[in-house]
Design an enzyme around this catalytic site. Sequence first.
Site, PDB file in Angstrom:
ATOM      1  CE  LYS A 195      -3.525 -13.650  15.082  1.00 33.38           C
ATOM      2  NZ  LYS A 195      -2.505 -14.680  14.850  1.00 33.38           N
ATOM      3  NE  ARG A 217      -2.446 -17.040  20.176  1.00 33.17           N
ATOM      4  CZ  ARG A 217      -1.782 -18.141  20.555  1.00 33.17           C
ATOM      5  NH1 ARG A 217      -0.796 -18.061  21.419  1.00 33.17           N
ATOM      6  NH2 ARG A 217      -2.128 -19.319  20.056  1.00 33.17           N
ATOM      7  CE  LYS A 248      -6.266 -14.686  12.446  1.00 30.24           C
ATOM      8  NZ  LYS A 248      -5.080 -15.416  12.688  1.00 30.24           N
TER       9      LYS A 248
END
Length: 325
Positions: A195, A217, A248
Amino acid sequence: MAYPQTRLRRLRASDGIRRLVRQTELSVNDLVYPLFVKAGKALSSPIPSMADCMHLSPDLVGQEAKRVCELGIPAVLLFGLASKKDPAGSQAWDPDGPVQQAIRSIKAVTPDLVVITDVCLCGYTDHGHCGLIKDGKVDNDSTCQVLAKVALSHAQAGADIVAPSDMMDGGVSAIRQALDRNGFQDVAIMSYAAKFASAFYGPFRDAADSAPAFGDRKTYQMDPASADQAMVEIALDIQEGADIVMIKPALPYLDIIYRARQRFDCPIAAYNVSGEYMMIHSAAKAGLLELEPAMLEVCTAIKRAGADIIITYFAKSIASIIRKT
Ligand code: PBG
């Protein structure tokens, strides 16, 4: 042989011939439809940042699940919106939290629909990060223990597959152990293995009210410029017990999907995320492209790259188009 003996246009001459030689076919069996569950009763309201998507309360999710099931879509992916947030994100493992209630209401109406749950803290913490904060940083190991509790609460409510999306190291094995120790050895794990720290999550963060209150993040999600590390992430998650691995976002990372397909034998999921979805929707709304062919082309490309499973907000539209053709 080259031209004039070889004429590739021969195999494009009619719809029938094109269908005969076509290599990639989207199927409703490939699709997972995400749903946003909000605490409350009889609540059904459009999500401002995401066209055609709704916030639904747990009591109404069952009806929506029924519609999804009738379209032949095999699975939904549930996201919860917390009604109260705290530093630990404790509503995430509340047996009566919105997701846990939603799982029970879906299973009561459509027991055969596969229920996948997003396992993360960002929608439940008051700081909006995916883990617990210690000394101003997201603490890895204590977060894994909490994620295991969240996954277990979803399994207890009846989830078929749990999907950790936090990008902590060791998260999958903590979840596998907690499930196994409590008799949920048949609940599968679909890990968000690779991700990336992407700009394409914007509309979702509005929808899930999960934007980080400080920082970003990048200390846990992957650097978009690195591909080899994605292979390491995927290999580790498989080793830790992931049954399905996810990449993703999907569209800007087709090379990662392709490389993972060459290298790993387990099912690969790709998440066609909110920003990818709204990019197409907005362009279509502005009259710049046609919505239906664009969504089909994108999802076909994701499958062609090597994904077995496509998580997409287009799932219902694609399923209705496939049914008509
Ligand atoms: C939670 C999570 C996010 C998405 C899925 N799970 C947001 C994020 O990581 O910030 C994004 C999905 C989308 O954009 O459609 N960690």
